[in-house]
Design a protein around this motif. Structure first.
Motif, PDB file in Angstrom:
ATOM      1  N   GLY A 174       0.804  -1.221   0.000  1.00  0.00           N
ATOM      2  CA  GLY A 174       0.000   0.000   0.000  1.00  0.00           C
ATOM      3  C   GLY A 174       0.833   1.265   0.000  1.00  0.00           C
ATOM      4  O   GLY A 174       0.446   2.269   0.607  1.00  0.00           O
ATOM      5  N   THR A 198      -0.008  -3.998  -3.914  1.00  0.00           N
ATOM      6  CA  THR A 198      -1.157  -3.105  -3.774  1.00  0.00           C
ATOM      7  C   THR A 198      -2.434  -3.934  -3.697  1.00  0.00           C
ATOM      8  O   THR A 198      -2.499  -5.051  -4.209  1.00  0.00           O
ATOM      9  N   PRO A 205      -1.872   4.108  -3.039  1.00  0.00           N
ATOM     10  CA  PRO A 205      -0.833   3.943  -4.067  1.00  0.00           C
ATOM     11  C   PRO A 205      -1.008   4.844  -5.286  1.00  0.00           C
ATOM     12  O   PRO A 205      -0.074   4.959  -6.092  1.00  0.00           O
ATOM     13  N   GLU A 220       5.084  -3.793  -9.415  1.00  0.00           N
ATOM     14  CA  GLU A 220       3.795  -3.888  -8.726  1.00  0.00           C
ATOM     15  C   GLU A 220       3.198  -5.290  -8.824  1.00  0.00           C
ATOM     16  O   GLU A 220       3.172  -5.910  -9.885  1.00  0.00           O
ATOM     17  N   HIS A 222      -0.485  -6.641  -7.865  1.00  0.00           N
ATOM     18  CA  HIS A 222      -1.778  -6.088  -7.461  1.00  0.00           C
ATOM     19  C   HIS A 222      -2.764  -7.192  -7.107  1.00  0.00           C
ATOM     20  O   HIS A 222      -2.969  -8.130  -7.880  1.00  0.00           O
ATOM     21  N   SER A 247      -3.071  -1.011  -9.846  1.00  0.00           N
ATOM     22  CA  SER A 247      -3.596   0.031  -8.976  1.00  0.00           C
ATOM     23  C   SER A 247      -3.942   1.317  -9.715  1.00  0.00           C
ATOM     24  O   SER A 247      -5.012   1.899  -9.516  1.00  0.00           O
TER      25      SER A 247
END
Length: 273
Positions: A174, A198, A205, A220, A222, A247
């Protein structure tokens, strides 16, 4: 991504949770269920006041990661969201005493840099002590929310001061955007083994906005759903991927975000002491 791959982030998420506990609790490894899930950790340094300076700790985890661990505390998401939407947010060059040799084009969030600067010397001392005591040359750096931003700055800072054969892993959860395009490019080129995790509609984010000059680095992972034990995760390619399974694409504006997603769950872990 398969659930078996997500299991590798469960332990780092636990360590990110522990960072929300007070230094006194962490120093004695007596933070209840969070510490009980990670037995056998020896602490080499703690600090912060939970206000001007986020809590931090350095320890050695012999039973799970087999590495030195560095954890950084996050903060209240509503307060952080307000700060990240402040139009007075400025990007500035990192202190060359802490970050020697960085290109002059690299800039980061002034508030994050200030918070990091108050913990960085203590973290470095504690990591050096842990390395000498254990012989370990592997360091995991972890944090959630604001703690993720500080962890990423540590991932840039520590390699500049530790032996070149040190192996680093950085797991953030996050995390907001930390710096400008040059900063994101520097991270991509120099920060190894970075996983920026995330969760669904978490708005943090996506802040500060790209229109304010901020950019995420790559790496990332997600979380799209949590309908199974570890949920469905999507590996996002490149920086600030706008795919709806990432994100930046999932939360196109602050009104599309869901603050309750900020704390997780990240796999099976809900962040917090």
């Amino acid at each position: 991504m398969a659930s078996s791959q997500e299991l590798s982030y469960a332990i780092p998420a636990q360590f990110a949770s522990v960072a929300y506990c007070t230094p006194t609790m962490v120093a004695s490894w007596s933070c209840g269920g969070k510490c009980d899930a990670l037995l056998g950790v020896k602490i080499y340094g703690t600090g912060g006041d939970g206000s001007d300076t986020q809590y931090w700790y350095v320890g050695y985890d012999a039973n799970h990661l087999g590495a030195i661990v560095v954890g950084h505390q996050g903060t209240n998401p509503s307060e952080l969201e307000a700060d990240l939407l402040d139009l007075d947010i400025i990007l500035e060059r990192p202190n060359p005493k802490l970050f020697p040799g960085l290109p002059s084009s690299v800039e980061a969030h002034s508030g994050f840099l200030g918070t990091h600067s108050r913990s960085a010397p203590g973290v470095l001392v504690a990591v050096n002590i842990a390395m000498k005591a254990t012989g370990s040359k592997t360091v995991y750096i972890m944090g959630h929310s604001l703690g993720g931003a500080i962890a990423l700055l540590d991932a840039v800072y520590l390699p500049l001061h530790l032996p070149p054969d040190t192996v680093f892993y950085t797991n953030t959860f996050g995390m907001p955007r930390v710096g400008n395009q040059a900063f994101a490019d520097y991270v991509d080129a120099h920060v190894t083994n970075l996983a920026r995790i995330t969760n669904k509609k978490d708005p943090i984010p996506t802040l500060p906005y790209r229109s304010m000059g901020y950019h995420h680095s790559s790496g990332e992972k997600h979380i799209v759903t949590t309908g199974t034990a570890f949920g469905d995760w999507y590996a996002c390619k490149g920086q600030d991927n706008t795919n709806q399974n990432c994100s930046t694409g999932a939360v196109p504006n602050i009104f599309a975000g869901k603050e309750s997603d900020h704390g997780g769950p990240y796999g099976a872990i809900v962040i917090g002491c």
